[in-house]
Design a protein around this motif. Structure first.
Motif, PDB file in Angstrom:
ATOM      1  N   GLU A 108       0.833  -1.202   0.000  1.00  0.00           N
ATOM      2  CA  GLU A 108       0.000   0.000   0.000  1.00  0.00           C
ATOM      3  C   GLU A 108       0.871   1.255   0.000  1.00  0.00           C
ATOM      4  OE1 GLU A 108      -3.996  -1.596   2.309  1.00  0.00           O
ATOM      5  OE2 GLU A 108      -2.216  -1.113   3.504  1.00  0.00           O
ATOM      6  N   PHE A 109       2.004   1.187   0.682  1.00  0.00           N
ATOM      7  CA  PHE A 109       2.941   2.314   0.725  1.00  0.00           C
ATOM      8  C   PHE A 109       3.533   2.536  -0.663  1.00  0.00           C
ATOM      9  CE2 PHE A 109       6.814   4.584   2.093  1.00  0.00           C
ATOM     10  CZ  PHE A 109       6.266   5.473   3.008  1.00  0.00           C
ATOM     11  N   ARG A 110       3.932   1.441  -1.319  1.00  0.00           N
ATOM     12  CA  ARG A 110       4.464   1.548  -2.687  1.00  0.00           C
ATOM     13  C   ARG A 110       3.409   2.122  -3.626  1.00  0.00           C
ATOM     14  NH1 ARG A 110       6.736  -4.541  -3.224  1.00  0.00           N
ATOM     15  NH2 ARG A 110       8.675  -4.373  -2.030  1.00  0.00           N
ATOM     16  N   LEU A 111       2.177   1.684  -3.450  1.00  0.00           N
ATOM     17  CA  LEU A 111       1.083   2.155  -4.294  1.00  0.00           C
ATOM     18  C   LEU A 111       0.902   3.657  -4.156  1.00  0.00           C
ATOM     19  CD1 LEU A 111      -1.168   1.155  -6.225  1.00  0.00           C
ATOM     20  CD2 LEU A 111      -2.648   0.969  -4.230  1.00  0.00           C
ATOM     21  N   ALA A 112       1.041   4.163  -2.932  1.00  0.00           N
ATOM     22  CA  ALA A 112       0.879   5.599  -2.675  1.00  0.00           C
ATOM     23  C   ALA A 112       2.011   6.409  -3.298  1.00  0.00           C
ATOM     24  CB  ALA A 112       0.815   5.853  -1.175  1.00  0.00           C
ATOM     25  N   LEU A 113       3.241   5.879  -3.216  1.00  0.00           N
ATOM     26  CA  LEU A 113       4.397   6.612  -3.728  1.00  0.00           C
ATOM     27  C   LEU A 113       4.631   6.403  -5.219  1.00  0.00           C
ATOM     28  CD1 LEU A 113       7.206   6.296  -1.015  1.00  0.00           C
ATOM     29  CD2 LEU A 113       5.734   8.237  -1.487  1.00  0.00           C
ATOM     30  N   LEU A 114       4.416   5.163  -5.672  1.00  0.00           N
ATOM     31  CA  LEU A 114       4.797   4.802  -7.041  1.00  0.00           C
ATOM     32  C   LEU A 114       3.642   4.432  -7.945  1.00  0.00           C
ATOM     33  CD1 LEU A 114       7.733   2.421  -6.014  1.00  0.00           C
ATOM     34  CD2 LEU A 114       7.904   4.846  -6.539  1.00  0.00           C
ATOM     35  N   ARG A 115       2.429   4.319  -7.360  1.00  0.00           N
ATOM     36  CA  ARG A 115       1.246   3.862  -8.095  1.00  0.00           C
ATOM     37  C   ARG A 115       1.420   2.427  -8.609  1.00  0.00           C
ATOM     38  NH1 ARG A 115      -0.061   9.309 -11.679  1.00  0.00           N
ATOM     39  NH2 ARG A 115      -0.267  10.729  -9.923  1.00  0.00           N
ATOM     40  N   ASP A 116       2.305   1.690  -7.976  1.00  0.00           N
ATOM     41  CA  ASP A 116       2.522   0.284  -8.341  1.00  0.00           C
ATOM     42  C   ASP A 116       2.847  -0.481  -7.066  1.00  0.00           C
ATOM     43  OD1 ASP A 116       3.346  -2.204  -9.258  1.00  0.00           O
ATOM     44  OD2 ASP A 116       4.401  -1.389 -10.997  1.00  0.00           O
ATOM     45  N   LYS A 142       3.322  -3.726  -6.586  1.00  0.00           N
ATOM     46  CA  LYS A 142       4.142  -4.936  -6.692  1.00  0.00           C
ATOM     47  C   LYS A 142       5.577  -4.665  -7.113  1.00  0.00           C
ATOM     48  CE  LYS A 142       0.153  -7.851  -7.744  1.00  0.00           C
ATOM     49  NZ  LYS A 142      -0.492  -8.760  -8.714  1.00  0.00           N
ATOM     50  N   LYS A 143       5.837  -3.472  -7.615  1.00  0.00           N
ATOM     51  CA  LYS A 143       7.171  -3.157  -8.112  1.00  0.00           C
ATOM     52  C   LYS A 143       8.072  -2.667  -6.982  1.00  0.00           C
ATOM     53  CE  LYS A 143       9.564  -0.348 -11.571  1.00  0.00           C
ATOM     54  NZ  LYS A 143       9.398   0.717 -12.583  1.00  0.00           N
ATOM     55  N   PRO A 144       9.099  -3.457  -6.605  1.00  0.00           N
ATOM     56  CA  PRO A 144      10.004  -3.035  -5.526  1.00  0.00           C
ATOM     57  C   PRO A 144      10.774  -1.777  -5.925  1.00  0.00           C
ATOM     58  CG  PRO A 144      10.247  -5.385  -6.004  1.00  0.00           C
ATOM     59  CD  PRO A 144       9.446  -4.793  -7.120  1.00  0.00           C
ATOM     60  N   ASN A 145      10.993  -0.907  -4.972  1.00  0.00           N
ATOM     61  CA  ASN A 145      11.784   0.296  -5.199  1.00  0.00           C
ATOM     62  C   ASN A 145      12.556   0.574  -3.923  1.00  0.00           C
ATOM     63  OD1 ASN A 145      11.954   3.486  -4.767  1.00  0.00           O
ATOM     64  ND2 ASN A 145      12.039   3.101  -6.964  1.00  0.00           N
ATOM     65  N   LEU A 146      13.867   0.660  -4.040  1.00  0.00           N
ATOM     66  CA  LEU A 146      14.730   0.806  -2.866  1.00  0.00           C
ATOM     67  C   LEU A 146      14.371   2.038  -2.047  1.00  0.00           C
ATOM     68  CD1 LEU A 146      17.223  -0.269  -1.316  1.00  0.00           C
ATOM     69  CD2 LEU A 146      18.621   1.224  -2.748  1.00  0.00           C
ATOM     70  N   ILE A 167      14.370   6.705 -10.400  1.00  0.00           N
ATOM     71  CA  ILE A 167      13.268   5.860 -10.872  1.00  0.00           C
ATOM     72  C   ILE A 167      11.950   6.361 -10.311  1.00  0.00           C
ATOM     73  CG2 ILE A 167      12.249   3.545 -10.710  1.00  0.00           C
ATOM     74  CD1 ILE A 167      15.137   2.447 -10.751  1.00  0.00           C
ATOM     75  N   GLU A 168      11.954   6.691  -9.002  1.00  0.00           N
ATOM     76  CA  GLU A 168      10.745   7.183  -8.339  1.00  0.00           C
ATOM     77  C   GLU A 168      10.274   8.489  -8.966  1.00  0.00           C
ATOM     78  OE1 GLU A 168       8.375   9.440  -5.518  1.00  0.00           O
ATOM     79  OE2 GLU A 168      10.463   9.900  -5.953  1.00  0.00           O
TER      80      GLU A 168
END
Length: 210
Positions: free
Chosen positions: A56-64, A66-70, A138-139
């Motif tokens: 959910e945190f990734r979704l908020a920041l990256l709109r994805d 499932k995609k890992p982001n360091l 990337i972000e």
């Protein structure tokens, strides 16, 4: 009747929590309650359990989700103060407080150092800095060649590493940021000063509950 009492009781608990969090952070009670509204939206994006999951945190920041982001994952780990794999409301508010415009520069510098100290060794090393630079690019949907990224990292290390040991310690980072204050831009979210304007229904909420 019992349902009404339950709602009042829950509202009182939330109000008391707002008072406590406001006393411990740079937010007012109204701002904490506005953050509660935001938190509820984030924490129910995938699983409605009152907690923010990493996806959910990734979704908020990256709109994805499932995609890992360091970068996103590192920020999540720092928000997860209890280290239990989720972010509760208290952790969310206390962590967001660091990004408040009124938070001290000293706290922002210390937090940014921890952000880049990926392996928690007390130092920012070349590989760690490069990994974070790539993740933030990337972000931000910015693409640079590896040579340009390497040049940025080498220049930063050269300027910040005053004792020449090939890594940046806390004091060196503090001195480097003092000379390059723009680095702290990522540590400030100006809209947090106007959070109640984004969620106006929460303004004066506590007074209305009295």
């Amino acid at each position: 009747m019992s349902c009404f009492c339950f709602k009042k009781s829950r509202s009182k608990i939330e109000q008391e929590q707002s008072i406590i969090l406001a006393s411990e952070t740079y937010f007012t009670e109204n701002e904490v309650e506005a953050l509660l509204h935001l938190f509820k939206k984030l924490s129910s994006a995938i699983i409605d359990d009152g907690l923010i999951q990493k996806e959910e945190f990734r979704l908020a920041l990256l709109r994805d989700s499932k995609k890992p982001n360091l970068f996103a994952d590192r920020v999540f780990d720092m928000f997860d103060i209890k280290h239990n794999g989720v972010i509760d409301f208290g952790e969310f508010v206390r962590s967001m407080s660091i990004f408040h415009p009124n938070a001290s520069e000293e706290r922002k510098i210390e937090y940014s150092f921890r952000l880049f100290d990926l392996r928690q060794t007390g130092y920012i090393e070349h590989i760690q800095l490069k990994e974070m630079v790539l993740a933030t690019l990337i972000e931000s949907d910015v693409t640079l060649t590896d040579d340009v990224v390497e040049s940025i990292v080498e220049k930063t290390i050269k300027e910040a590493d005053t004792n020449g040991d090939g890594k940046i310690d806390k004091e060196e980072w503090k001195e480097y940021v003092a000379k390059n204050p723009s680095i702290l831009k990522i540590m400030t979210l100006p809209y947090l000063k106007e959070i109640t304007l984004a969620f106006p229904s929460f303004v004066l909420h506590s007074q209305m509950e009295d």
